[in-house]
Design a protein around this motif. Structure first.
Motif, PDB file in Angstrom:
ATOM      1  N   SER A 101     -24.798 -19.431 -23.632  1.00 28.54           N
ATOM      2  CA  SER A 101     -25.310 -18.700 -22.464  1.00 28.54           C
ATOM      3  C   SER A 101     -25.618 -19.659 -21.323  1.00 28.54           C
ATOM      4  CB  SER A 101     -26.570 -17.915 -22.838  1.00 28.54           C
ATOM      5  OG  SER A 101     -26.284 -16.896 -23.763  1.00 28.54           O
ATOM      6  N   PHE A 102     -26.270 -20.770 -21.657  1.00 30.81           N
ATOM      7  CA  PHE A 102     -26.592 -21.762 -20.629  1.00 30.81           C
ATOM      8  C   PHE A 102     -25.332 -22.437 -20.101  1.00 30.81           C
ATOM      9  CE2 PHE A 102     -28.008 -26.162 -19.566  1.00 30.81           C
ATOM     10  CZ  PHE A 102     -28.722 -25.829 -18.420  1.00 30.81           C
ATOM     11  N   THR A 103     -24.403 -22.756 -20.996  1.00 27.00           N
ATOM     12  CA  THR A 103     -23.150 -23.410 -20.580  1.00 27.00           C
ATOM     13  C   THR A 103     -22.335 -22.509 -19.659  1.00 27.00           C
ATOM     14  OG1 THR A 103     -23.093 -24.613 -22.686  1.00 27.00           O
ATOM     15  CG2 THR A 103     -21.062 -24.531 -21.396  1.00 27.00           C
ATOM     16  N   ILE A 104     -22.194 -21.252 -20.034  1.00 25.56           N
ATOM     17  CA  ILE A 104     -21.422 -20.305 -19.214  1.00 25.56           C
ATOM     18  C   ILE A 104     -22.109 -20.074 -17.873  1.00 25.56           C
ATOM     19  CG2 ILE A 104     -20.643 -17.898 -19.060  1.00 25.56           C
ATOM     20  CD1 ILE A 104     -20.212 -17.992 -22.080  1.00 25.56           C
ATOM     21  N   ALA A 105     -23.442 -20.028 -17.879  1.00 27.40           N
ATOM     22  CA  ALA A 105     -24.175 -19.861 -16.618  1.00 27.40           C
ATOM     23  C   ALA A 105     -23.911 -21.035 -15.673  1.00 27.40           C
ATOM     24  CB  ALA A 105     -25.669 -19.724 -16.902  1.00 27.40           C
ATOM     25  N   LEU A 106     -23.866 -22.247 -16.218  1.00 29.33           N
ATOM     26  CA  LEU A 106     -23.557 -23.421 -15.388  1.00 29.33           C
ATOM     27  C   LEU A 106     -22.137 -23.349 -14.839  1.00 29.33           C
ATOM     28  CD1 LEU A 106     -25.169 -26.342 -17.452  1.00 29.33           C
ATOM     29  CD2 LEU A 106     -26.057 -25.253 -15.389  1.00 29.33           C
ATOM     30  N   ILE A 107     -21.193 -22.888 -15.667  1.00 24.11           N
ATOM     31  CA  ILE A 107     -19.804 -22.764 -15.213  1.00 24.11           C
ATOM     32  C   ILE A 107     -19.695 -21.716 -14.103  1.00 24.11           C
ATOM     33  CG2 ILE A 107     -17.476 -22.070 -15.905  1.00 24.11           C
ATOM     34  CD1 ILE A 107     -18.112 -23.220 -18.685  1.00 24.11           C
ATOM     35  N   ASN A 149     -16.391 -15.088  -8.726  1.00 23.24           N
ATOM     36  CA  ASN A 149     -16.671 -13.654  -8.856  1.00 23.24           C
ATOM     37  C   ASN A 149     -15.817 -13.005  -9.948  1.00 23.24           C
ATOM     38  OD1 ASN A 149     -18.531 -13.778  -6.753  1.00 23.24           O
ATOM     39  ND2 ASN A 149     -16.980 -13.362  -5.197  1.00 23.24           N
ATOM     40  N   ILE A 150     -14.550 -13.426 -10.029  1.00 23.43           N
ATOM     41  CA  ILE A 150     -13.662 -12.872 -11.054  1.00 23.43           C
ATOM     42  C   ILE A 150     -14.130 -13.286 -12.442  1.00 23.43           C
ATOM     43  CG2 ILE A 150     -11.305 -12.854 -11.946  1.00 23.43           C
ATOM     44  CD1 ILE A 150     -10.329 -13.314  -9.099  1.00 23.43           C
ATOM     45  N   LEU A 151     -14.502 -14.563 -12.607  1.00 17.22           N
ATOM     46  CA  LEU A 151     -14.976 -15.044 -13.899  1.00 17.22           C
ATOM     47  C   LEU A 151     -16.260 -14.340 -14.314  1.00 17.22           C
ATOM     48  CD1 LEU A 151     -14.318 -18.880 -13.564  1.00 17.22           C
ATOM     49  CD2 LEU A 151     -13.018 -17.221 -14.901  1.00 17.22           C
ATOM     50  N   THR A 152     -17.141 -14.069 -13.345  1.00 16.09           N
ATOM     51  CA  THR A 152     -18.380 -13.346 -13.654  1.00 16.09           C
ATOM     52  C   THR A 152     -18.084 -11.935 -14.148  1.00 16.09           C
ATOM     53  OG1 THR A 152     -19.543 -14.615 -11.941  1.00 16.09           O
ATOM     54  CG2 THR A 152     -20.603 -12.608 -12.733  1.00 16.09           C
ATOM     55  N   ALA A 153     -17.140 -11.268 -13.487  1.00 17.90           N
ATOM     56  CA  ALA A 153     -16.771  -9.910 -13.909  1.00 17.90           C
ATOM     57  C   ALA A 153     -16.134  -9.920 -15.295  1.00 17.90           C
ATOM     58  CB  ALA A 153     -15.815  -9.298 -12.890  1.00 17.90           C
ATOM     59  N   VAL A 154     -15.278 -10.917 -15.559  1.00 22.90           N
ATOM     60  CA  VAL A 154     -14.632 -11.012 -16.872  1.00 22.90           C
ATOM     61  C   VAL A 154     -15.660 -11.315 -17.954  1.00 22.90           C
ATOM     62  CG1 VAL A 154     -13.003 -12.350 -18.250  1.00 22.90           C
ATOM     63  CG2 VAL A 154     -12.405 -11.680 -15.919  1.00 22.90           C
ATOM     64  N   ALA A 155     -16.648 -12.139 -17.631  1.00 17.43           N
ATOM     65  CA  ALA A 155     -17.657 -12.523 -18.622  1.00 17.43           C
ATOM     66  C   ALA A 155     -18.504 -11.339 -19.069  1.00 17.43           C
ATOM     67  CB  ALA A 155     -18.554 -13.617 -18.046  1.00 17.43           C
ATOM     68  N   ILE A 156     -18.623 -10.320 -18.228  1.00 18.14           N
ATOM     69  CA  ILE A 156     -19.465  -9.169 -18.559  1.00 18.14           C
ATOM     70  C   ILE A 156     -18.766  -8.207 -19.524  1.00 18.14           C
ATOM     71  CG2 ILE A 156     -20.681  -7.178 -17.559  1.00 18.14           C
ATOM     72  CD1 ILE A 156     -21.058  -8.776 -15.032  1.00 18.14           C
ATOM     73  N   ILE A 157     -17.441  -8.294 -19.632  1.00 20.32           N
ATOM     74  CA  ILE A 157     -16.666  -7.312 -20.421  1.00 20.32           C
ATOM     75  C   ILE A 157     -17.162  -7.183 -21.862  1.00 20.32           C
ATOM     76  CG2 ILE A 157     -14.387  -6.808 -21.374  1.00 20.32           C
ATOM     77  CD1 ILE A 157     -13.169  -7.830 -18.792  1.00 20.32           C
ATOM     78  N   PRO A 158     -17.374  -8.274 -22.620  1.00 23.83           N
ATOM     79  CA  PRO A 158     -17.848  -8.095 -24.003  1.00 23.83           C
ATOM     80  C   PRO A 158     -19.166  -7.343 -24.095  1.00 23.83           C
ATOM     81  CG  PRO A 158     -17.090 -10.330 -23.654  1.00 23.83           C
ATOM     82  CD  PRO A 158     -17.138  -9.692 -22.306  1.00 23.83           C
ATOM     83  N   TRP A 159     -20.061  -7.571 -23.146  1.00 30.49           N
ATOM     84  CA  TRP A 159     -21.357  -6.881 -23.134  1.00 30.49           C
ATOM     85  C   TRP A 159     -21.188  -5.413 -22.775  1.00 30.49           C
ATOM     86  CZ3 TRP A 159     -24.400  -5.380 -18.629  1.00 30.49           C
ATOM     87  CH2 TRP A 159     -25.680  -4.918 -18.956  1.00 30.49           C
ATOM     88  N   SER A 171     -26.175 -14.902 -20.088  1.00 25.65           N
ATOM     89  CA  SER A 171     -25.610 -15.823 -19.092  1.00 25.65           C
ATOM     90  C   SER A 171     -25.914 -15.350 -17.675  1.00 25.65           C
ATOM     91  CB  SER A 171     -24.095 -15.939 -19.288  1.00 25.65           C
ATOM     92  OG  SER A 171     -23.784 -16.440 -20.554  1.00 25.65           O
ATOM     93  N   ILE A 172     -25.747 -14.049 -17.439  1.00 31.76           N
ATOM     94  CA  ILE A 172     -26.028 -13.510 -16.104  1.00 31.76           C
ATOM     95  C   ILE A 172     -27.507 -13.642 -15.773  1.00 31.76           C
ATOM     96  CG2 ILE A 172     -25.970 -11.434 -14.684  1.00 31.76           C
ATOM     97  CD1 ILE A 172     -23.242 -12.694 -15.275  1.00 31.76           C
ATOM     98  N   LEU A 173     -28.365 -13.468 -16.772  1.00 31.37           N
ATOM     99  CA  LEU A 173     -29.812 -13.621 -16.557  1.00 31.37           C
ATOM    100  C   LEU A 173     -30.145 -15.053 -16.157  1.00 31.37           C
ATOM    101  CD1 LEU A 173     -32.704 -12.478 -16.792  1.00 31.37           C
ATOM    102  CD2 LEU A 173     -32.663 -13.156 -19.194  1.00 31.37           C
ATOM    103  N   ILE A 174     -29.593 -16.021 -16.885  1.00 31.41           N
ATOM    104  CA  ILE A 174     -29.834 -17.426 -16.546  1.00 31.41           C
ATOM    105  C   ILE A 174     -29.218 -17.768 -15.203  1.00 31.41           C
ATOM    106  CG2 ILE A 174     -29.381 -19.803 -17.251  1.00 31.41           C
ATOM    107  CD1 ILE A 174     -29.462 -18.853 -20.159  1.00 31.41           C
ATOM    108  N   LEU A 175     -28.008 -17.244 -14.945  1.00 35.11           N
ATOM    109  CA  LEU A 175     -27.323 -17.511 -13.667  1.00 35.11           C
ATOM    110  C   LEU A 175     -28.139 -17.001 -12.485  1.00 35.11           C
ATOM    111  CD1 LEU A 175     -24.799 -18.425 -12.097  1.00 35.11           C
ATOM    112  CD2 LEU A 175     -23.839 -16.147 -12.505  1.00 35.11           C
ATOM    113  N   ALA A 176     -28.730 -15.818 -12.619  1.00 33.91           N
ATOM    114  CA  ALA A 176     -29.539 -15.258 -11.531  1.00 33.91           C
ATOM    115  C   ALA A 176     -30.734 -16.144 -11.222  1.00 33.91           C
ATOM    116  CB  ALA A 176     -30.004 -13.854 -11.905  1.00 33.91           C
ATOM    117  N   ASN A 177     -31.335 -16.717 -12.258  1.00 34.52           N
ATOM    118  CA  ASN A 177     -32.474 -17.607 -12.034  1.00 34.52           C
ATOM    119  C   ASN A 177     -32.037 -18.954 -11.465  1.00 34.52           C
ATOM    120  OD1 ASN A 177     -35.182 -16.419 -13.309  1.00 34.52           O
ATOM    121  ND2 ASN A 177     -33.459 -15.714 -14.541  1.00 34.52           N
TER     122      ASN A 177
END
Length: 293
Positions: A86-92, A101-111, A173-179
């Motif tokens: 989660s932390f690694t993906i948030a950094l990426i 933006n595309i990677l963020t949208a793709v990352a949400i798909i499993p959730w 990841s999105i939670l950590i990214l927002a912070n």
């Protein structure tokens, strides 16, 4: 103020109160009553109050402790894999690129996918004979035959932990990214001027600031590990090997029709979650006191 004006707010909240009572309070009370009874659907005329006997039987049941251990293993895998990735993906995702933006949208798909769908997808990956992993290993000449991934208790629990991590990591990841986005850039610019490397910026600046976020992530991962059910059913069904706590509760209540015993198990889970919630609140209060000091 008119009498009608005083009564109107209470009238407006009545539908909400009715829904809460009907969907939350009533089931909680009914489950408590069932947990104090001998209540089997196979013996409907032998229903009687037995007090705390169901709770005593839980502590005598070896399957109860086995289910707790299985759930603990899943939680351990989810915590390690989920927190790190989660932390690694948030950094990426925090890197300012055209594909962010595309990677963020793709990352949400499993959730966003339903848990049952996630379980079915991974079932095709770990299927004993025609699964994707077995095909890859066979084509590379690493194995000569199919590997029964899900026939071993501990391997199947690790796989369940990985599957669950794959589902919950996007949200974390999105939670950590927002912070991370909320942290002023001036802090990192000042650290760069002082000669701090990227490693020390993450270690001494980013991680301490994100400590509250990691607490929320860890709590979310633990709750997901405790409540895992759909992925298990989709992957291996209602089998006994590697049975986590929620599946154990379901089998006792709906497979064996032991409603009283199953209700007691539900309350045991409530007590466990309540204890975790209490520790979580105490920890947050301690963090706030340390911040004030």
């Amino acid at each position: 103020m008119k009498r009608e004006d005083k009564v109107l707010p209470y009238v407006l909240i009545l539908p909400g109160v009715f829904i809460v009572v009907l969907t939350i309070l009533y089931p909680i009370l009914l489950t408590l009553i069932y947990s104090l009874q001998f209540y089997k659907l196979t013996k409907p005329y032998d229903r009687k109050i037995i007090g705390l006997q169901n709770y005593i039987e839980i502590f005598k049941d070896f399957d109860f402790y086995t289910a707790l251990i299985n759930t603990g293993i899943i939680i351990g895998v989810v915590l390690v894999v989920g927190t790190i990735l989660s932390f690694t993906i948030a950094l990426i995702l925090n890197r300012d690129t055209k594909l962010s933006n595309i990677l963020t949208a793709v990352a949400i798909i499993p959730w966003a996918l339903p848990p049952v769908v996630n379980g079915v997808i991974w079932k095709f990956i770990f299927y004993p004979e025609f699964g994707l992993i077995n095909k890859i290993l066979y084509s590379l000449g690493i194995v000569d035959g199919a590997i029964l991934w899900l026939n071993n208790r501990y391997i199947s629990l690790i796989i369940l932990g990985i599957i669950l991590s794959w589902r919950v990591i996007p949200f974390c990841s999105i939670l950590i990214l927002a912070n991370i986005k909320a942290i002023p850039d001036d802090i990192f610019e000042a650290a760069q001027v002082d000669g701090a490397s990227t490693f020390y910026q993450i270690k001494d600046i980013l991680l301490p600031i994100l400590k509250p976020s990691f607490i929320i992530v860890i709590v979310n991962l633990i709750l997901a590990g405790i409540n895992i059910f759909d992925e298990v059913v989709a992957l291996v069904g209602f089998r006994k090997i590697g049975e986590p706590f929620m599946l154990y509760n379901y089998n006792q209540t709906f497979s064996f029709f032991n409603v009283g015993y199953g209700s007691a198990i539900s309350y045991m889970l409530t007590i466990i979650l309540g204890a975790l919630g209490f520790l979580y609140i105490r920890f947050l209060k301690k963090v706030k006191r340390d911040e004030k000091l």
